[in-house]
Design an enzyme around this catalytic site. Structure first.
Site, PDB file in Angstrom:
ATOM      1  N   ASP A   1       2.824   6.225  -1.629  1.00 47.90           N
ATOM      2  CA  ASP A   1       3.841   5.551  -2.433  1.00 47.90           C
ATOM      3  C   ASP A   1       5.091   5.345  -1.576  1.00 47.90           C
ATOM      4  O   ASP A   1       5.322   6.087  -0.617  1.00 47.90           O
ATOM      5  CB  ASP A   1       4.168   6.398  -3.659  1.00 47.90           C
ATOM      6  CG  ASP A   1       4.849   5.600  -4.758  1.00 47.90           C
ATOM      7  OD1 ASP A   1       4.912   4.360  -4.636  1.00 47.90           O
ATOM      8  OD2 ASP A   1       5.308   6.216  -5.736  1.00 47.90           O
TER       9      ASP A   1
ATOM     10  N   ARG B   1       5.319   1.369 -18.270  1.00 46.53           N
ATOM     11  CA  ARG B   1       5.940   2.699 -18.311  1.00 46.53           C
ATOM     12  C   ARG B   1       7.096   2.722 -19.312  1.00 46.53           C
ATOM     13  O   ARG B   1       7.272   3.684 -20.054  1.00 46.53           O
ATOM     14  CB  ARG B   1       6.430   3.110 -16.918  1.00 46.53           C
ATOM     15  CG  ARG B   1       7.045   4.508 -16.878  1.00 46.53           C
ATOM     16  CD  ARG B   1       7.398   4.910 -15.459  1.00 46.53           C
ATOM     17  NE  ARG B   1       6.204   5.073 -14.647  1.00 46.53           N
ATOM     18  CZ  ARG B   1       6.156   4.902 -13.328  1.00 46.53           C
ATOM     19  NH1 ARG B   1       7.245   4.538 -12.667  1.00 46.53           N
ATOM     20  NH2 ARG B   1       5.041   5.093 -12.660  1.00 46.53           N
TER      21      ARG B   1
ATOM     22  N   THR C   1       8.011  -1.106  -3.615  1.00 50.66           N
ATOM     23  CA  THR C   1       8.823  -1.960  -4.485  1.00 50.66           C
ATOM     24  C   THR C   1       9.601  -2.974  -3.653  1.00 50.66           C
ATOM     25  O   THR C   1      10.213  -3.888  -4.202  1.00 50.66           O
ATOM     26  CB  THR C   1       9.819  -1.113  -5.296  1.00 50.66           C
ATOM     27  OG1 THR C   1      10.617  -0.339  -4.395  1.00 50.66           O
ATOM     28  CG2 THR C   1       9.086  -0.177  -6.239  1.00 50.66           C
TER      29      THR C   1
ATOM     30  N   LYS D   1       0.888   0.677 -10.034  1.00 48.36           N
ATOM     31  CA  LYS D   1       0.378   0.760  -8.658  1.00 48.36           C
ATOM     32  C   LYS D   1      -0.381   2.076  -8.410  1.00 48.36           C
ATOM     33  O   LYS D   1      -1.471   2.070  -7.851  1.00 48.36           O
ATOM     34  CB  LYS D   1       1.531   0.602  -7.650  1.00 48.36           C
ATOM     35  CG  LYS D   1       2.201  -0.778  -7.717  1.00 48.36           C
ATOM     36  CD  LYS D   1       3.275  -0.954  -6.668  1.00 48.36           C
ATOM     37  CE  LYS D   1       4.543  -0.208  -6.971  1.00 48.36           C
ATOM     38  NZ  LYS D   1       5.258  -0.733  -8.170  1.00 48.36           N
ATOM     39  N   THR D   2       0.196   3.176  -8.863  1.00 46.06           N
ATOM     40  CA  THR D   2      -0.477   4.476  -8.700  1.00 46.06           C
ATOM     41  C   THR D   2      -1.744   4.526  -9.535  1.00 46.06           C
ATOM     42  O   THR D   2      -2.789   5.024  -9.071  1.00 46.06           O
ATOM     43  CB  THR D   2       0.462   5.625  -9.111  1.00 46.06           C
ATOM     44  OG1 THR D   2       1.682   5.538  -8.369  1.00 46.06           O
ATOM     45  CG2 THR D   2      -0.181   6.979  -8.855  1.00 46.06           C
TER      46      THR D   2
END
Length: 319
Positions: A111, A219, A160, A66-67
């Site tokens: 975020d 990640r 999330t 997302k980032t």
């Protein structure tokens, strides 16, 4: 007790590493093809009109990009990006100081947008809709409201837990997009790219093995690759083979399904202590000595994806 390699939340020490691994162009972003195609059209249309992007909300489990996508939007539009988070914006003044520093077309990435303070969220409404900021000067009877005009900017929100975002807030995003877990083929491609950036040698079969156990999360895939690289460097000649990858992953407690010791403990608690369920998430969290947020955001998304756990109105059930 969450097993560190499989926790998709970003660690402080990983921030610098992740910056070097992130793609620089949208075309270099691996996976999420449908979303990427939509964003490409979205960006090209805005550039042709000479306008800023509409506000965008990305939602999905942590560690899926997302980032990275927010930073790529900024790069593709040729504008600046300011990064903050919901918990960091505790007062309306914090938001005002950021918004007044933005220039036309700039992107503000928030975020954990679901954790915005209620007052800050309501202040953001007029900023997103009217590109204006209402500030109250003074107190009591002499207080007056002043409206500041803001340059046209773009809010990119990430969450999330989209269910915790209020309806009025969600409605102000022109584009709401889900980011889902990645396919193993995409993760393999990501691992091979990361290995190239890290200047380590890896066999294709080893990359596929790491991808298979990475819980559909880039990640985690990159984190496992770094740990396997350490193992290969110390135990052998540094080349990551399939055999060494399997041995390293076994030592990390990551099985062939991508389950960690913590996942197995979760399943064992529900199965043995509560007869397979249904059981409330608070009871599971207490048994695992974890907070409820970690259970719902870290453990459960992948377990439900694999069909090992179901959420029912009465609680969690092991399938």
């Amino acid at each position: 007790m969450t097993t560190e390699p499989l926790d998709p939340t970003l660690k402080l020490e990983e921030k610098q590493v992740e910056l070097t691994l992130r793609p620089k162009k949208l075309a270099e972003f691996i996976g999420q093809k449908k979303l990427k195609d939509q964003l490409d059209i979205f960006i090209r249309a805005a550039r042709e009109r000479g306008e800023q992007l509409d506000h965008i909300l990305f939602y999905g489990p942590p560690g899926l990009g997302k980032t990275t996508l927010a930073m790529l939007l900024s790069a593709e539009m040729g504008t600046n990006i300011r990064i903050t988070s919901g918990p960091a914006l505790t007062r309306a003044g914090d938001l005002a100081s950021i918004l007044t520093g933005l220039k036309k077309g700039d992107i503000l990435f928030i975020d954990e947008v679901h954790r915005l303070n209620k007052i800050v969220e309501e202040t953001l409404y007029s900023a997103m809709e009217d590109y204006a900021l209402d500030i109250v000067l003074g107190k009591g009877p002499s207080a007056r409201s002043v409206r500041l005009k803001l340059p046209k900017f773009t809010i990119v929100g990430a969450t999330t837990r989209i269910g915790l975002i209020s309806g009025p807030m969600r409605d102000r995003f022109g584009m709401v997009q889900q980011i889902d877990f990645y396919e193993d083929d995409n993760l393999t491609e990501i691992i091979l790219r990361t290995a190239k950036v890290l200047e380590c040698q890896i066999e294709l079969a080893a990359a596929k093995e790491i991808a298979k156990r990475a819980r559909g999360t880039p990640r985690i895939a990159n984190r496992l690759l770094r740990r396997v690289r350490d193992y290969a460097q110390v135990i052998s000649d540094g080349v990551i083979t399939l055999t060494e990858a399997r041995r390293a992953l076994e030592k990390l407690g990551v099985d062939e399904m991508g389950l960690s010791d913590a996942d197995r403990k979760y399943l064992e608690v529900v199965r043995k202590q509560y007869g397979g369920g249904p059981v409330g998430v608070e009871n599971i969290a207490a048994a695992l000595t974890e907070d409820v947020g970690t259970i719902t955001d870290v453990y459960e998304p992948f377990l439900m994806k694999k069909g090992l756990v179901k959420r029912t109105p009465r609680g969690r059930v092991v399938s």
